[in-house]
Each structure stands twice: as C-alpha cells, then as structure tokens.
Design a protein around this motif. Structure first.
Motif, PDB file in Angstrom:
ATOM      1  N   ARG A  81       0.993  -3.558   5.417  1.00 28.83           N
ATOM      2  CA  ARG A  81       0.950  -3.387   3.966  1.00 28.83           C
ATOM      3  C   ARG A  81       1.934  -2.313   3.498  1.00 28.83           C
ATOM      4  O   ARG A  81       1.873  -1.870   2.364  1.00 28.83           O
ATOM      5  N   GLY A  82       2.820  -1.908   4.376  1.00 30.02           N
ATOM      6  CA  GLY A  82       3.853  -0.946   3.997  1.00 30.02           C
ATOM      7  C   GLY A  82       5.203  -1.617   3.859  1.00 30.02           C
ATOM      8  O   GLY A  82       5.494  -2.610   4.542  1.00 30.02           O
TER       9      GLY A  82
ATOM     10  N   VAL B 152      -0.415   5.612   5.746  1.00 33.33           N
ATOM     11  CA  VAL B 152      -0.375   4.373   4.971  1.00 33.33           C
ATOM     12  C   VAL B 152      -1.787   3.960   4.567  1.00 33.33           C
ATOM     13  O   VAL B 152      -2.018   3.491   3.455  1.00 33.33           O
ATOM     14  N   ALA B 153      -2.756   4.153   5.479  1.00 32.97           N
ATOM     15  CA  ALA B 153      -4.153   3.863   5.134  1.00 32.97           C
ATOM     16  C   ALA B 153      -4.618   4.749   3.977  1.00 32.97           C
ATOM     17  O   ALA B 153      -5.303   4.287   3.056  1.00 32.97           O
ATOM     18  N   ASN B 154      -4.245   6.029   4.026  1.00 37.79           N
ATOM     19  CA  ASN B 154      -4.592   6.940   2.929  1.00 37.79           C
ATOM     20  C   ASN B 154      -3.953   6.479   1.616  1.00 37.79           C
ATOM     21  O   ASN B 154      -4.588   6.507   0.549  1.00 37.79           O
ATOM     22  N   ALA B 155      -2.695   6.056   1.694  1.00 40.44           N
ATOM     23  CA  ALA B 155      -1.991   5.596   0.489  1.00 40.44           C
ATOM     24  C   ALA B 155      -2.661   4.361  -0.094  1.00 40.44           C
ATOM     25  O   ALA B 155      -2.726   4.184  -1.311  1.00 40.44           O
ATOM     26  N   GLY B 156      -3.186   3.500   0.773  1.00 44.54           N
ATOM     27  CA  GLY B 156      -3.834   2.282   0.315  1.00 44.54           C
ATOM     28  C   GLY B 156      -5.107   2.536  -0.460  1.00 44.54           C
ATOM     29  O   GLY B 156      -5.576   1.660  -1.209  1.00 44.54           O
TER      30      GLY B 156
ATOM     31  N   ASP C 136       0.818  -1.209   0.000  1.00 41.30           N
ATOM     32  CA  ASP C 136       0.000   0.000   0.000  1.00 41.30           C
ATOM     33  C   ASP C 136       0.854   1.263   0.000  1.00 41.30           C
ATOM     34  O   ASP C 136       0.397   2.315  -0.441  1.00 41.30           O
ATOM     35  N   ALA C 137       2.061   1.176   0.527  1.00 39.03           N
ATOM     36  CA  ALA C 137       2.887   2.385   0.663  1.00 39.03           C
ATOM     37  C   ALA C 137       4.358   2.016   0.769  1.00 39.03           C
ATOM     38  O   ALA C 137       4.710   0.935   1.256  1.00 39.03           O
ATOM     39  N   LEU C 138       5.188   2.924   0.308  1.00 38.81           N
ATOM     40  CA  LEU C 138       6.628   2.850   0.516  1.00 38.81           C
ATOM     41  C   LEU C 138       6.984   3.879   1.571  1.00 38.81           C
ATOM     42  O   LEU C 138       6.753   5.076   1.381  1.00 38.81           O
ATOM     43  N   ILE C 139       7.526   3.418   2.685  1.00 38.59           N
ATOM     44  CA  ILE C 139       7.893   4.302   3.788  1.00 38.59           C
ATOM     45  C   ILE C 139       9.405   4.431   3.795  1.00 38.59           C
ATOM     46  O   ILE C 139      10.126   3.437   3.958  1.00 38.59           O
TER      47      ILE C 139
ATOM     48  N   VAL D 269       3.978   7.247  -1.369  1.00 41.21           N
ATOM     49  CA  VAL D 269       5.278   7.332  -0.711  1.00 41.21           C
ATOM     50  C   VAL D 269       5.151   8.197   0.531  1.00 41.21           C
ATOM     51  O   VAL D 269       4.560   9.276   0.491  1.00 41.21           O
ATOM     52  N   VAL D 270       5.703   7.711   1.641  1.00 39.21           N
ATOM     53  CA  VAL D 270       5.743   8.466   2.888  1.00 39.21           C
ATOM     54  C   VAL D 270       7.207   8.638   3.273  1.00 39.21           C
ATOM     55  O   VAL D 270       7.938   7.651   3.439  1.00 39.21           O
ATOM     56  N   LEU D 271       7.639   9.880   3.393  1.00 37.79           N
ATOM     57  CA  LEU D 271       9.000  10.184   3.838  1.00 37.79           C
ATOM     58  C   LEU D 271       8.972  10.534   5.317  1.00 37.79           C
ATOM     59  O   LEU D 271       8.055  11.205   5.783  1.00 37.79           O
TER      60      LEU D 271
END
Length: 207
Positions: free
Chosen positions: A50-51, A193-197, A22-25, A88-90
């Motif tokens: 899911r990250g 991450v939920a938002n990214a999903g 769902d996301a790349l952290i 993507v979350v930085l």
C-alpha cells in the motif's frame, strides 16, 4: 559559476489498481545513483503493497539544500496520491540521510517519518521543539567506534527532545551483508507505512 542542480523527483511505482495509497516513500539519493535507489524500492515494494515509491535526486555536494524546493516537490507528490505530510516516509543513506532527517526535524514536513542509514555523526541533527516526527536509524559500527558510543549519544540526544525514535546498531560493514542492512531498514519501513495507513484520509492538501 556552475549553477546548483535542481532537485528532481522520479516516480518509481504507480498505484494501478485505483486503491488509495497508505504512504509515499521517498528515497533520497545523489547524482548518478538512481539505479541503486530504484533497486531498493523494488526490494521493499512487496512488503509494503500500500506504499508508493519515488526517488528524490539531489546535489549532495552542495553546501546547502534548497528546503523550499524540496517541500514543493514533496507536496506535489503527496497531493497526487491524496496523502498528508504524516503519510510521507523519507529514506536516505549517508549524506542523503542527513538531508532527510533535517527535512523532518526542522518541520519542513510536519509529522513525516524518516529512516536513515549510516547517518554522518560529525554533528547532531538540528531539531525544533516540539518535533512531531518518527525517526528510525540503522547504523553500522566503525573500527574507531566499535561499540557505537557516538551513535548512541545522538539517539539519546533525540530521545531527550522527545523525538519518537527507534534505532538499530549493526556490526561494521566488513562483517555484515547488504541483505541484513536492507532487511533492518525494511522492518522499520513496514512499521512506518502501517502507522501512515492509520492516518485519517483527507481531501485537502497538507499545509
């Protein structure tokens, strides 16, 4: 004259079950801090199954960061997991957080999200308008600014530019445990991450 360090991307976790992430952290950190970044990834991983986690090692002593090189590294990492820039979350603390928020607010990663820990407040973050970004900030008060007035001024400035921002001001570091700080950032991470999903999957690389 010594050459500046080339940014390096380290993979901290893999999706071995074949499921789409769902996301790349991406945790940004300075030289010699890889172990600390990996430890943070291990603490947060159970709450965002899911990250996928990666670490971006930077020369934080350099006067300028090569944003073109950062974009190329992050683009390759996101493409590997079939993710868009909006997924993507930085995340970075201190100077690394300053780099992370500039990457997002300057539009290097359109629509990406960022979590900062104790962002340096000497200068307000530079942003372009519009700035389609989600910003989450965890900050500790300091003895010279116990009420966090400078921090609140930065937050209000971003709000006026219509940045999607949420923030949390914690007591000074002598009065709060590291666990509380990690928990606060982790709560924001779960949200992002939920938002990214919820982003629509695409088979195309993000621009």
């Amino acid at each position: 004259m010594p050459q500046p360090q080339v940014p390096r991307l380290h993979e901290f976790s893999r999706s071995d079950d074949g499921a789409r992430a769902d996301a790349l952290i991406v945790i940004l950190f300075g030289q010699g801090r890889k172990a600390q970044a990996e430890d943070l990834a291990a603490q947060w991983a159970p709450s965002v199954p899911r990250g996928v986690f990666a670490g971006l090692e930077l020369d934080l002593t350099a006067r300028r960061i090569d944003l073109v090189a950062l974009r190329a590294l992050l683009s390759e990492a996101a493409d590997k997991h079939w993710l868009q820039s909006q997924q993507v979350v930085l995340l970075g603390a201190g100077r690394a957080g300053q780099v992370a928020i500039h990457v997002v607010l300057l539009g290097v990663l359109p629509g990406a999200a960022v979590i900062t820990l104790d962002l340096p407040l000497e200068a307000a973050p530079t942003i372009l308008s519009p700035a389609p970004a989600s910003v989450r900030m965890v900050q500790h008060s300091t003895p010279d600014d116990p009420r966090g007035e400078r921090f609140h001024a930065v937050v209000e400035g971003l709000q006026r530019r219509q940045v999607n921002i949420r923030s949390m001001l914690l007591p000074d570091l002598d009065a709060v445990t590291q666990r509380a700080t990690v928990r606060a950032a982790g709560a924001f991470l779960v949200e992002l991450v939920a938002n990214a999903g919820r982003q629509a999957p695409t088979a195309e690389a993000w621009p």
